[in-house]
Every structure is written in structure tokens, then in C-alpha cells.
Design a protein around this motif. Structure first.
Motif, PDB file in Angstrom:
ATOM      1  N   GLY A 241      42.998  42.455  33.504  1.00  0.00           N
ATOM      2  CA  GLY A 241      42.085  42.032  34.550  1.00  0.00           C
ATOM      3  C   GLY A 241      42.808  41.864  35.860  1.00  0.00           C
ATOM      4  O   GLY A 241      44.031  41.697  35.899  1.00  0.00           O
ATOM      5  N   ALA A 242      42.044  41.908  36.950  1.00  0.00           N
ATOM      6  CA  ALA A 242      42.608  41.830  38.292  1.00  0.00           C
ATOM      7  C   ALA A 242      42.046  40.635  39.042  1.00  0.00           C
ATOM      8  O   ALA A 242      41.027  40.051  38.661  1.00  0.00           O
ATOM      9  N   ALA A 243      42.722  40.267  40.121  1.00  0.00           N
ATOM     10  CA  ALA A 243      42.277  39.194  41.004  1.00  0.00           C
ATOM     11  C   ALA A 243      42.717  39.517  42.421  1.00  0.00           C
ATOM     12  O   ALA A 243      43.651  40.303  42.629  1.00  0.00           O
ATOM     13  N   GLN A 244      42.043  38.916  43.403  1.00  0.00           N
ATOM     14  CA  GLN A 244      42.354  39.169  44.806  1.00  0.00           C
ATOM     15  C   GLN A 244      42.406  37.880  45.606  1.00  0.00           C
ATOM     16  O   GLN A 244      41.780  36.891  45.264  1.00  0.00           O
ATOM     17  N   VAL A 252      45.898  41.556  52.285  1.00  0.00           N
ATOM     18  CA  VAL A 252      45.100  41.504  51.060  1.00  0.00           C
ATOM     19  C   VAL A 252      46.037  41.574  49.860  1.00  0.00           C
ATOM     20  O   VAL A 252      46.860  42.487  49.757  1.00  0.00           O
ATOM     21  N   LEU A 253      45.922  40.596  48.978  1.00  0.00           N
ATOM     22  CA  LEU A 253      46.651  40.597  47.703  1.00  0.00           C
ATOM     23  C   LEU A 253      45.702  41.043  46.606  1.00  0.00           C
ATOM     24  O   LEU A 253      44.621  40.480  46.443  1.00  0.00           O
ATOM     25  N   HIS A 254      46.114  42.059  45.865  1.00  0.00           N
ATOM     26  CA  HIS A 254      45.362  42.492  44.685  1.00  0.00           C
ATOM     27  C   HIS A 254      46.375  42.602  43.555  1.00  0.00           C
ATOM     28  O   HIS A 254      47.305  43.412  43.617  1.00  0.00           O
ATOM     29  N   HIS A 255      46.241  41.749  42.544  1.00  0.00           N
ATOM     30  CA  HIS A 255      47.189  41.834  41.427  1.00  0.00           C
ATOM     31  C   HIS A 255      46.439  41.899  40.103  1.00  0.00           C
ATOM     32  O   HIS A 255      45.310  41.428  39.981  1.00  0.00           O
ATOM     33  N   ALA A 256      47.096  42.519  39.133  1.00  0.00           N
ATOM     34  CA  ALA A 256      46.467  42.735  37.835  1.00  0.00           C
ATOM     35  C   ALA A 256      47.485  42.541  36.726  1.00  0.00           C
ATOM     36  O   ALA A 256      48.682  42.792  36.902  1.00  0.00           O
TER      37      ALA A 256
END
Length: 349
Positions: A241-244, A252-256
């Protein structure tokens, strides 16, 4: 105006139009998608013509959907994709290859340091002090990382966490808890400027920023798909799953997190995974929720990471980079002032 939007797991949507007196005119939709009947293309064009240039993506999608003839089949794209392409054209949004990218895969640091680096590097990309970056996490101790808005006592069983030697930390992004066990997961962070996702809805940006990893997993033989809002899955179950998190300066931070070899039983002892959480997952067993990459590929964790970096590099032209000494120093200070404090960890009790 010219706009393009590659639907994650789907086709390319291309729009060309003019703006006259504040309205869209001479609109033409194109792409490598499939559409039946052929005449529906003219219906879509007519639906968008005349819309105000300020119409948002959902408004454009609603107009397209209302104009489609009964029984129309859209394959590889959606009315929302048309709306996104139009909005990206209106804001002249750049694509992946319009930026100079770095890939960072440095040595292991503590989970708190990983969280601090996420905030520091996102901020630096936002204010232009760092190029857009993909960073692969490595860590030197096990931890449960809870989402920014999760309740500590509702998510983590302190006795189970202590028994299995899991520290508990809180990140700056929303979403659910993740277990960072040694060698059990693959976590990556993207630090990007807001321009890359301009014109997209928040939900669309998740799919867009995860598309590269879907392509990488498919190259490994995994039938990876995106499941809204933030899951990556396969026919055998959830993979990750990912989060922002979006900063005020435009970063913008997008990590998974992807599961490599998750111990499902341990997860049920460390996390308080209730029936409500499982009710939309089609299973009554938490141990079956996350399907490990190891069982689907037979590859080592390091080999999977190497393959994913190769995919990202081929798509973006990224070069290898590293965290700088001053970035580490800024992150260390943030660990002390924020991520290691009780006030931050228990800000949602």
C-alpha cells in the motif's frame, strides 16, 4: 492546448483543443484506447466542447459520461482519464521525463531516520534544492510505522510489539500501519514536485505515481494491479500500500511498502487488526491479507529491488545519487526534535 495522460495499467489518452472566451473549443480526443461504437468519439468531443476552462476533472468526466450512448464500451480509459488529460493540458503539466531524476539506495539507518529523511528530502525537492528522487529504504532495527492520523493504542499491541522487538514510530503521511521487519518488506519513497501531478485528483495521483512499480512487478511475472485508493495487489492477494503527504512549498511525498516475506501470524500479534479493517478485504484472516513477493517470484529481496530500480531508470532516465551530509544532519536534528518524542508518537493517543 495539448495534454496527455497514461492511464495506470491502461492506455494513453491525448487531448488537443483551444480556449476561446474562457471555454474549451475545437476539442479532439485521441489515444491507443478502444472505444465502441466508433461514433462515441464524436459524442465525447461534443460533450467537452463548450465547457468552461475552469471545469475540474470530475466535471469534465461527468459531461463525458452523460454524453455516451447506451451500451458504450470504453476499454483502457475512463471519462475521468479524459478529465485528467484536459486539466493537465490547461496547466501545461510536465511528465516523468521532463525532470532530472536520482535514485538513492544508501546504507541502513534507523526507522526514525528514514521518516525524518522523508520529510527533509520532500522539503528540498519542493524548494528546488534537490532533484526529484526515488529512495529505497534500508533500516537497522524492526519497527511498526503508524500513519499520521492513527490512534496509537488502537493500532498497536504494546506487549506484542515488545515481545517481537518492534519499536513504534509515527510518519507524516496518512494511511495504515506497516511492519518493518528485517528483510520482510521493500519500501520506497518518491519525492516529487507538485507540477508532476498537477491537474490530477488526489486519487488519480496515487495511481499515476505507482504505475512505474506496477510495470516493474509485471516484468517479474506478477500480475500487479492498482486497487483504489492506495493498494497494490495481484490475483493472489494484496502486495502493499501507498501513502502521500504534500508540503506547503510544493514538495510531494509518495511512499509505498511492498511485502516480501511477511510473517502473518506475527502481524496479528503486533498490530490490532480488527474485523472492521478486514471486512472489505474479502478475508477473515489477517495473515492472508498481504501476499509476499518471495512466493510469487522466487527471487531474493535484493534482486527484486535491483529489478525495480532498473524499471524506474529505464522509464525516467534516472541516475544514481546519494543522501548528502547536510541532508543527514538536518534529518538527525528532526529525529531529535520530532520523530523520537513522545509528543509526536502520541499526538493521536
Amino acid at each position: 492546448m495539448h495534454g496527455e495522460y497514461k492511464v495506470p495499467g491502461g492506455k494513453l489518452v491525448v487531448v488537443d483543443f483551444e480556449v476561446e472566451d474562457g471555454a474549451i473549443a475545437n476539442f479532439h480526443l485521441a489515444g491507443d484506447f478502444f472505444l465502441e461504437p466508433d461514433s462515441a468519439l464524436l459524442d465525447i468531443n461534443a460533450a467537452v466542447n463548450g465547457l468552461s476552462e475552469s471545469t475540474d476533472a470530475s466535471g469534465i468526466a461527468a459531461a463525458v459520461r452523460a454524453a455516451l450512448p447506451e451500451g458504450a464500451q470504453l476499454l483502457g480509459f475512463t471519462p475521468e482519464a479524459v478529465g485528467t488529460a484536459v486539466r493537465r493540458a490547461l496547466v501545461t503539466a510536465p511528465g516523468w521525463k521532463d525532470f532530472t531524476w536520482e535514485v538513492v539506495h544508501d546504507g541502513a539507518v534507523s526507522p526514525r531516520m528514514n521518516l525524518a529523511l522523508d520529510e527533509v528530502l520532500t522539503g528540498r525537492v519542493g524548494d528546488g534544492r534537490r532533484q526529484p528522487t526515488l529512495r529505497i529504504w534500508e533500516w537497522n532495527e524492526s519497527a511498526v510505522v503508524i500513519g499520521s492520523f492513527q490512534s496509537l493504542r488502537n493500532e498497536v499491541d504494546p506487549e506484542g510489539a515488545a515481545r517481537h522487538a518492534f519499536d513504534v514510530v509515527r510518519r507524516i503521511s496518512g494511511g495504515g500501519a506497516m511492519m518493518m521487519g528485517a528483510g520482510q518488506i521493500i519500501t520506497y519513497s518518491l519525492y516529487v514536485p507538485a507540477e508532476l501531478v498537477s491537474g490530477m485528483t488526489f486519487a488519480d495521483s496515487y495511481a499515476f505515481l505507482d504505475d512505474w512499480v506496477l510495470q516493474g512487478l509485471r516484468a517479474l511475472g506478477i500480475e500487479a494491479t492498482y486497487q483504489p485508493l492506495n493498494d497494490i495487489a495481484s490475483p493472489k492477494g494484496k502486495i502493499g500500500g501507498a501513502a502521500q503527504k504534500r508540503l506547503a512549498n510544493g514538495g510531494v511525498l509518495h511512499h509505498a511498502t511492498l511485502s516480501y516475506d511477511m510473517d502473518g501470524q506475527m502481524m496479528t500479534e503486533v498490530l490490532r487488526i480488527g474485523r472492521e479493517k478486514l471486512s472489505d478485504k474479502g478475508t477473515t484472516s489477517a495473515a492472508k491479507r498481504v501476499d509476499p513477493l518471495r512466493s510469487q517470484t522466487g527471487m531474493s529481496r535484493d534482486d527484486i529491488i535491483t529489478a525495480l530500480i532498473s524499471t524506474f531508470t529505464s522509464l525516467t532516465g534516472a541516475k544514481q545519487g546519494h543522501i548528502t551530509e547536510d541532508e543527514y544532519a538536518e534529518a538527525e536534528a528532526l529525529v531529535e526534535s520530532k520523530f523520537s518524542t513522545e509528543a509526536w508518537l502520541k499526538r493521536v493517543p
